[in-house]
Every structure is written in structure tokens, then in C-alpha cells.
Motif scaffolding. Structure first.
Motif, PDB file in Angstrom:
ATOM      1  N   ILE A   1       0.825  -1.209   0.000  1.00  0.00           N
ATOM      2  CA  ILE A   1       0.000   0.000   0.000  1.00  0.00           C
ATOM      3  C   ILE A   1       0.858   1.258   0.000  1.00  0.00           C
ATOM      4  CG2 ILE A   1      -2.025  -1.081   1.025  1.00  0.00           C
ATOM      5  CD1 ILE A   1      -1.183  -0.209   3.727  1.00  0.00           C
ATOM      6  N   ASP A   2       2.092   1.160   0.520  1.00  0.00           N
ATOM      7  CA  ASP A   2       2.983   2.322   0.522  1.00  0.00           C
ATOM      8  C   ASP A   2       3.402   2.692  -0.897  1.00  0.00           C
ATOM      9  OD1 ASP A   2       4.320   4.356   1.832  1.00  0.00           O
ATOM     10  OD2 ASP A   2       6.164   3.203   2.092  1.00  0.00           O
ATOM     11  N   MET A   3       3.474   1.710  -1.786  1.00  0.00           N
ATOM     12  CA  MET A   3       3.853   1.976  -3.171  1.00  0.00           C
ATOM     13  C   MET A   3       2.858   2.936  -3.831  1.00  0.00           C
ATOM     14  SD  MET A   3       4.891  -1.944  -4.169  1.00  0.00           S
ATOM     15  CE  MET A   3       4.941  -1.667  -5.938  1.00  0.00           C
ATOM     16  N   ILE A   4       1.570   2.641  -3.717  1.00  0.00           N
ATOM     17  CA  ILE A   4       0.575   3.478  -4.385  1.00  0.00           C
ATOM     18  C   ILE A   4       0.458   4.830  -3.710  1.00  0.00           C
ATOM     19  CG2 ILE A   4      -1.376   2.551  -3.046  1.00  0.00           C
ATOM     20  CD1 ILE A   4      -1.389   3.675  -6.742  1.00  0.00           C
ATOM     21  N   HIS A   5       0.619   4.877  -2.390  1.00  0.00           N
ATOM     22  CA  HIS A   5       0.488   6.155  -1.694  1.00  0.00           C
ATOM     23  C   HIS A   5       1.695   7.063  -1.932  1.00  0.00           C
ATOM     24  CE1 HIS A   5      -3.240   4.964  -0.089  1.00  0.00           C
ATOM     25  NE2 HIS A   5      -2.785   4.109   0.796  1.00  0.00           N
TER      26      HIS A   5
END
Length: 404
Positions: free
Chosen positions: A376-380
Motif C-alpha cells: 500500500i505504501d507503493m501506491i500512496h
């Protein structure tokens, strides 16, 4: 061991997550003896949150340089960053309400752990605003009152900007202290795989695999929230304020996205963001070099979505109904905390725990979230750096700061 030493942190976290599942399935409740390792991990990241936020905000605001820029271009840049962060949090909340990622979680098993559920008491808007102002800044630092620490740090950053060269040594010390905190954070994060292993193993051992059934929906909600920000808010700004072709924008921004996905760091992506904004979008160096470094520090639209989805997820898991006023207070808090989130990998983990505690929600479920945080850190992170570029392009159009 040499093989593990050469792996990236994200790979180690994924391995730790897998090892935790295996240990939990094999030993079940007997694995709970390693719970102190997980608790130690949580304590360590709670330890660094206040000084990290305090120094990061001061350094970010002081980097504006002089009060003239702060009043003119700076006001526009900061306004875009703050407004888009607020709207991102709102969009994240709406998506989380629609998707209900925590609605089917086995709540009864969690309640049996004995973890007290402490819903935050409703507050009026005036009480919320007044609670942000510290009567004793040192007490706010000592007690870990994150909102008051952020407000105090903002005032210090503005004062340093106004004084300029008179306090150049102070600014240098702040910047050096900020570098030290980044290093301390890096040291603490090295224990993340072991903390993840312990927390996941204990979760699986106590609850079984059923506790992981909804994580797929949790991840999906984050991605839908991020894409909603892009197609609802960014498209509007690009088309009607920056007045750039959508095809042109999405073609040129791809390079920034790829670096953001691979580094999960807004600061680490900054050199590419600067080059693409100056060379491909033809924004004047003066604006790009001023706006983008600040954005990498304080503009965290993606993190705002992450906090919104995660808090609603935890509230749904534990059966806590947040009132409208609590959610308004949450948007205020999310905006301030997002601004205080350093543009480094895994910083969102640290501040999520503080935010959940402030909202009166349990933090133990973070053991699972840490295990899939990279996804989820990738997209954020991609959403963060896109927000930096979009806001800069909008200010460039308003201030006529495109290269001829």
C-alpha cells in the motif's frame, strides 16, 4: 545469513511476514512467548515519532528561505498542499465507508484478547481547535501530544524563516538534527522484519488464518482510494487550473511513478521529480526547486488517504462507530499529521500508531498491516509525488512561471 543481509528491507519484511505465519500455524498459542519482541518493536517506533515529526516540520518550513516568497508563491503552494491533503482525506473516508474493508472481520476473537476498546469522546469544533494549541510546548513534547507538537513546530519554522540569516546556525543545527533522526529511524526500522515476525506469529497463533481473510479487501480499498484522488481531484486541477493535456501529463509523469513505486520514498524520488517537472513540463527552476522539496516533506496526499482508510478499517474491525464530529476532528488531525510525515519509506507506520492511539483505537492490528505495508505504501508514495507535481504545475500556471 549473507543472503538475508543483501536483501532489501521490503523483501525482509515479506519474509518476516511469511515466517510469522508459519510459526503461528505450527506452534499456535505456544508462540505467544515471543510477544515481547513485537511489543518492543511497537515501543521503538513510538519512541521516535515525536522528535521525527518535530524536526521534520521545522526543517521543511524553514527551507522556504525568506518571508517574501512565503507570502507570495509560498502561500499559493502551501494552500494547494493543504487543500489537496484535506480533500484526499475526505475522499479516503468516503471510499472506506463505501468499501467497508473491516466489516467482516472476526470481531469476537479480537475482543477476547482483553484489549480495551476506547472510543474517542466527541468534541466540538472549538474544542478541537483549542486542543491543538499547547499551553506548555515542553509538556506537549514530553507527553507525546502530536497535534500540539506539530503546531509548535510550525511556529518555530515560521520564526526561523522570518529571521533568515540571523539564525542561519540554528537552521543548520535543525537540519543536522533532522538528519540524525532519519538515521535513528533507519536503525529502528532495521528491526522491522523481526517485529513483524513476532507480531504476525502471535496473531496467527492466537487467531488462526481467519484473521487475514480481509486484508485483500483492505489493500484494494487503498488502491481505489488513491485512484479516486487522481481521477476526481488531480484530473480537475490538471485540466482546469494547470491547463495541461491529460494525455501529455500521464505520459510524462510515468517516470516519476516508476521511481516512487520502487523507492516508496517521496524524498528519494525528488531528483527525478525535479528533472521531469523542469525539463518535461517546462516549469521554471525557481518555482520547481522551491515547491517540490517542500512538497516532498509536507505534501502527503497519499498518506492522508492511507490514514483515512486505515483508521476506518480499524474502527470497523473493532466495531467502533465514529461520529460525524469525530470524523471532522480526524480530518483536521490527518491533515496535520500528513504534513508532518517525512518522505521516507515506512514513516507512515510510525505515525499510524500515534493516530490510532489519539483516536482511542487499539494498535495491535498494526502487526498485520506492517506485513503488507509495502504494497500500500507503493501506491500512496506515487500519489504523494503526483500531488507535488500537480500542485506545482497549477501554481506555475497561476504565476506564469513556465519557461518560454
Amino acid at each position: 545469513m549473507i543472503f538475508l543481509r543483501n536483501l532489501s528491507m521490503s523483501a525482509k519484511v515479506f519474509i518476516g511476514f511469511g515466517v510469522g505465519i508459519v510459526l503461528g500455524l505450527i506452534f499456535q498459542k505456544d508462540i505467544l512467548f515471543i510477544q515481547p519482541i513485537g511489543d518492543l518493536f511497537l515501543k521503538l517506533i513510538q519512541m521516535i515519532v515525536i522528535p521525527m515529526v518535530f524536526l521534520s516540520i521545522i526543517s521543511g518550513i524553514a527551507s522556504i528561505g525568506d518571508i517574501g516568497k512565503l507570502r507570495r508563491i509560498g502561500t499559493k503552494v502551501l494552500s494547494f498542499y493543504i487543500v489537496t491533503t484535506v480533500l484526499s482525506a475526505v475522499i479516503g473516508l468516503i471510499v472506506a465507508h463505501i468499501m467497508q474493508p473491516g466489516a467482516n472481520f472476526p470481531t469476537s476473537q479480537i475482543i477476547d484478547t482483553g484489549e480495551p476498546i476506547k472510543p474517542a469522546e466527541p468534541m466540538t469544533v472549538s474544542q478541537t481547535i483549542l486542543s491543538m494549541i499547547p499551553t506548555n510546548p515542553l509538556e506537549a513534547l514530553a507527553t507525546g501530544n502530536l497535534i500540539q507538537v506539530i503546531v509548535f513546530a510550525i511556529f518555530i519554522g515560521i520564526a526561523i524563516t522570518i529571521l533568515g540569516s540571523q539564525v542561519a546556525n540554528v537552521k543548520r543545527v535543525i537540519d543536522e538534527a533532522n538528519l540524525i533522526m532519519f538515521k535513528i529511524t533507519d536503525i529502528v526500522m532495521k528491526v522491522t522484519p523481526y517485529g513483524v515476525t513476532a507480531l504476525v506469529a502471535c496473531s496467527v497463533g492466537q487467531y488462526g488464518l481467519s484473521i487475514f481473510n480481509i486484508l485483500g479487501k483492505f489493500i484494494l480499498t487503498h488502491y481505489i482510494g488513491a485512484f479516486s484522488v487522481v481521477f476526481i481531484m488531480y484530473v480537475f486541477i490538471i485540466k482546469y487550473i494547470a491547463r495541461i493535456s491529460l494525455k501529455d501529463f500521464f505520459t510524462k509523469i510515468t517516470e516519476v511513478w516508476l521511481v516512487a513505486f520502487s523507492t516508496t520514498s517521496s524524498s528519494g524520488t525528488l531528483p527525478v521529480t525535479l528533472r521531469v517537472t523542469e525539463e518535461k513540463f517546462h516549469v521554471k527552476d525557481e518555482l520547481a526547486s522551491f515547491s517540490l522539496p517542500i512538497g516532498a516533506t509536507i505534501n502527503m496526499n497519499g498518506i492522508a488517504v492511507y490514514y483515512a482508510v486505515t483508521v476506518l478499517f480499524v474502527a470497523q474491525v473493532y466495531g467502533v462507530d465514529l461520529t460525524l464530529m469525530q470524523q471532522v476532528m480526524f480530518i483536521f488531525m490527518t491533515t496535520l499529521i500528513s504534513i508532518g510525515t517525512p518522505g521516507i519509506p515506512n514513516s507512515g507506520i510510525v505515525l499510524t500508531i500515534m493516530l490510532l492511539t489519539t483516536m482511542g483505537l487499539p494498535i495491535e492490528i498494526m502487526g498485520m498491516i506492517v506485513g503488507i505495508f509495502r504494497l500500500i505504501d507503493m501506491i500512496h508514495t506515487a500519489l504523494n509525488v503526483t500531488g507535488d507535481v500537480v500542485s506545482t504545475l497549477a501554481v506555475a500556471r497561476l504565476e506564469h512561471m513556465y519557461k518560454k
